[in-house]
Write a protein that holds these residues in place. Structure first.
Motif, PDB file in Angstrom:
ATOM      1  N   GLN A 168      -9.846  85.003  44.435  1.00 18.15           N
ATOM      2  CA  GLN A 168      -9.323  84.921  45.785  1.00 18.15           C
ATOM      3  C   GLN A 168      -8.066  84.063  45.771  1.00 18.15           C
ATOM      4  O   GLN A 168      -7.821  83.302  44.828  1.00 18.15           O
ATOM      5  N   LEU A 169      -7.242  84.208  46.807  1.00 14.15           N
ATOM      6  CA  LEU A 169      -5.990  83.466  46.895  1.00 14.15           C
ATOM      7  C   LEU A 169      -6.093  82.405  47.984  1.00 14.15           C
ATOM      8  O   LEU A 169      -6.374  82.722  49.147  1.00 14.15           O
ATOM      9  N   ALA A 170      -5.879  81.162  47.591  1.00 14.40           N
ATOM     10  CA  ALA A 170      -5.744  80.075  48.559  1.00 14.40           C
ATOM     11  C   ALA A 170      -4.251  79.861  48.825  1.00 14.40           C
ATOM     12  O   ALA A 170      -3.405  80.179  47.981  1.00 14.40           O
ATOM     13  N   ILE A 171      -3.932  79.359  49.984  1.00 11.41           N
ATOM     14  CA  ILE A 171      -2.538  79.124  50.357  1.00 11.41           C
ATOM     15  C   ILE A 171      -2.285  77.625  50.404  1.00 11.41           C
ATOM     16  O   ILE A 171      -3.030  76.869  51.042  1.00 11.41           O
ATOM     17  N   ARG A 172      -1.242  77.194  49.686  1.00 13.19           N
ATOM     18  CA  ARG A 172      -0.831  75.793  49.728  1.00 13.19           C
ATOM     19  C   ARG A 172       0.558  75.723  50.338  1.00 13.19           C
ATOM     20  O   ARG A 172       1.483  76.426  49.898  1.00 13.19           O
ATOM     21  N   THR A 173       0.728  74.894  51.363  1.00 17.70           N
ATOM     22  CA  THR A 173       1.993  74.784  52.074  1.00 17.70           C
ATOM     23  C   THR A 173       2.626  73.428  51.790  1.00 17.70           C
ATOM     24  O   THR A 173       1.966  72.388  51.897  1.00 17.70           O
ATOM     25  N   LEU A 174       3.903  73.457  51.441  1.00 17.31           N
ATOM     26  CA  LEU A 174       4.628  72.241  51.093  1.00 17.31           C
ATOM     27  C   LEU A 174       5.963  72.206  51.827  1.00 17.31           C
ATOM     28  O   LEU A 174       6.592  73.247  52.047  1.00 17.31           O
ATOM     29  N   ASN A 175       6.387  71.023  52.210  1.00 15.67           N
ATOM     30  CA  ASN A 175       7.746  70.823  52.718  1.00 15.67           C
ATOM     31  C   ASN A 175       8.637  70.413  51.551  1.00 15.67           C
ATOM     32  O   ASN A 175       8.397  69.385  50.911  1.00 15.67           O
ATOM     33  N   VAL A 176       9.634  71.237  51.262  1.00 19.62           N
ATOM     34  CA  VAL A 176      10.461  71.056  50.072  1.00 19.62           C
ATOM     35  C   VAL A 176      11.909  70.814  50.489  1.00 19.62           C
ATOM     36  O   VAL A 176      12.469  71.588  51.288  1.00 19.62           O
ATOM     37  N   LYS A 177      12.500  69.771  49.928  1.00 20.86           N
ATOM     38  CA  LYS A 177      13.910  69.495  50.178  1.00 20.86           C
ATOM     39  C   LYS A 177      14.761  70.316  49.223  1.00 20.86           C
ATOM     40  O   LYS A 177      14.643  70.188  48.002  1.00 20.86           O
ATOM     41  N   ILE A 178      15.604  71.174  49.790  1.00 23.68           N
ATOM     42  CA  ILE A 178      16.491  72.033  49.001  1.00 23.68           C
ATOM     43  C   ILE A 178      17.845  71.334  48.895  1.00 23.68           C
ATOM     44  O   ILE A 178      18.512  71.117  49.907  1.00 23.68           O
ATOM     45  N   PRO A 179      18.273  70.965  47.695  1.00 26.10           N
ATOM     46  CA  PRO A 179      19.552  70.257  47.579  1.00 26.10           C
ATOM     47  C   PRO A 179      20.741  71.184  47.806  1.00 26.10           C
ATOM     48  O   PRO A 179      20.702  72.368  47.457  1.00 26.10           O
ATOM     49  N   LYS A 180      21.788  70.647  48.392  1.00 26.12           N
ATOM     50  CA  LYS A 180      23.035  71.405  48.550  1.00 26.12           C
ATOM     51  C   LYS A 180      23.570  71.766  47.164  1.00 26.12           C
ATOM     52  O   LYS A 180      23.566  70.950  46.255  1.00 26.12           O
ATOM     53  N   GLY A 181      24.001  73.001  47.016  1.00 18.93           N
ATOM     54  CA  GLY A 181      24.553  73.440  45.732  1.00 18.93           C
ATOM     55  C   GLY A 181      23.516  73.982  44.774  1.00 18.93           C
ATOM     56  O   GLY A 181      23.842  74.272  43.622  1.00 18.93           O
ATOM     57  N   VAL A 182      22.266  74.151  45.216  1.00 14.60           N
ATOM     58  CA  VAL A 182      21.238  74.689  44.327  1.00 14.60           C
ATOM     59  C   VAL A 182      21.653  76.088  43.886  1.00 14.60           C
ATOM     60  O   VAL A 182      22.266  76.856  44.638  1.00 14.60           O
ATOM     61  N   ARG A 183      21.349  76.455  42.650  1.00 15.78           N
ATOM     62  CA  ARG A 183      21.742  77.755  42.115  1.00 15.78           C
ATOM     63  C   ARG A 183      20.519  78.486  41.589  1.00 15.78           C
ATOM     64  O   ARG A 183      19.483  77.878  41.322  1.00 15.78           O
ATOM     65  N   ALA A 184      20.656  79.778  41.429  1.00 11.71           N
ATOM     66  CA  ALA A 184      19.559  80.592  40.911  1.00 11.71           C
ATOM     67  C   ALA A 184      19.193  80.130  39.505  1.00 11.71           C
ATOM     68  O   ALA A 184      20.066  79.898  38.670  1.00 11.71           O
ATOM     69  N   GLY A 185      17.893  79.995  39.257  1.00 16.25           N
ATOM     70  CA  GLY A 185      17.411  79.530  37.968  1.00 16.25           C
ATOM     71  C   GLY A 185      17.194  78.033  37.895  1.00 16.25           C
ATOM     72  O   GLY A 185      16.555  77.544  36.960  1.00 16.25           O
ATOM     73  N   GLN A 186      17.728  77.297  38.844  1.00 20.34           N
ATOM     74  CA  GLN A 186      17.537  75.842  38.863  1.00 20.34           C
ATOM     75  C   GLN A 186      16.093  75.515  39.207  1.00 20.34           C
ATOM     76  O   GLN A 186      15.419  76.257  39.931  1.00 20.34           O
TER      77      GLN A 186
END
Length: 317
Positions: A168-186
């Motif tokens: 079964q799938l449980a759901i975990r919710t998080l508040n995540v700070k996304i830094p300015k300038g983040v790029r794909a693969g980071q």
């Protein structure tokens, strides 16, 4: 590549329990093990059985496979959708490409990188003290977040085995700070959000691999942004300055005189922010206005008469 039905390979129902899968595997292993089997195709069948068991006996792989495989039939042409595994929280390192090569191309395509290259067990210390294992998940962000930074609520699906031995799938919710300038693969590291430690040691970390959702206008390549830019015929012929809307703000771009469709313009420093920032690459597309009014038709007829222009003979002697 063809879709593989692992449940069919083991001869179990899709809602089979962990014990039912284990029993089915052992039965087939006794039947097809090359050292004892008299079946002509024992080696091939044993390889298929091992592959199916490697997926269905693993809670995380089974949950991901179930999510992906809905609606597919055995042998059906199959290509996994981009970022199909985004939003799943995985433990451990998964299979390396070399290890996955022992199975089929189907398995290698799905699980060769599952768990990420950044996940892994922490070293165990004396007295059964060990820092918790890192977890890994791929998350899809809006391109706009890379320009301004943001705090986003991210929901992760965590595969678990229930008391009846079913996934079964449980759901975990998080508040995540996304830094300015983040790029794909980071990778964004959330300290202490992985597996609990042993013997009082710290918990592992949660490593979020960033990918961007498909954007209706822009294509991302590293920190560079690609955009198809429509221009009117007079803008291309005479030159012009046009405004281009970006995910955050806008920039004025000079269209050179005599520009043609397919020409690419580079606007330095207007891609994803960073040190250095990426560039904005514009592929020009000359778009003709429709001749859907008497005046528009008259203008086209005037150009046809006055310009004496034949595009099929340009550049010929």
């Amino acid at each position: 590549m063809q879709f593989k039905d692992y449940y069919q390979t083991l001869g179990v129902a899709r809602d089979a329990t962990a014990d039912e899968i284990k029993k089915a595997f052992r039965k087939l292993a006794r039947k097809y093990h090359p050292d004892i089997s008299k079946e002509a195709d024992a080696e091939l069948r044993m390889k298929e059985v091992n592959e199916a068991n490697a997926v269905l006996s693993d809670t995380e792989k089974r949950a991901a496979y179930d999510q992906l495989g809905r609606g597919y039939q055995p042998g059906q042409d199959f290509r996994p959708p981009p970022d199909w595994d985004a939003g799943f929280e995985f433990t451990g390192q998964g299979y390396s490409p070399r290890e996955a090569a022992d199975f089929s191309d189907f398995f290698a395509e799905l699980f060769g990188r599952m768990g990420g290259t950044h996940a892994g067990a922490r070293p165990t210390h004396a007295g059964f003290r060990a820092q918790g294992e890192d977890h890994h998940a791929k998350v899809l962000l809006d391109l706009e977040d890379a320009f301004s930074g943001a705090t986003r609520q991210i929901a992760l699906r965590v595969p678990q085995m229930n008391a009846q031995g079913r996934v079964q799938l449980a759901i975990r919710t998080l508040n995540v700070k996304i830094p300015k300038g983040v790029r794909a693969g980071q990778v964004i590291r959330l300290a202490g959000q992985g597996a609990p430690g042993m013997g009082g040691s710290p918990a592992g970390d949660l490593l979020l691999e960033v990918q961007f959702k498909p954007h209706p206008r822009f294509r991302v390549d590293g920190r560079d942004l690609h955009l198809n830019l429509p221009v009117a015929p007079w803008e291309a012929a005479l030159g012009a300055i046009v405004a281009v809307d970006l995910p955050h703000g806008s920039v004025k771009v000079r269209i050179p005189k005599g520009a043609q469709s397919g020409r690419q313009l580079r606007v330095r420093g207007h891609g994803i922010p960073g040190q250095p920032p990426g560039d904005l690459l514009l592929d020009l597309q000359v778009v003709l206005p429709p001749a859907d009014t008497p005046k528009a038709r008259e203008l086209y007829e005037t150009m046809a008469h006055e310009l004496a222009f034949d595009p099929r003979h340009q550049g010929r002697a």
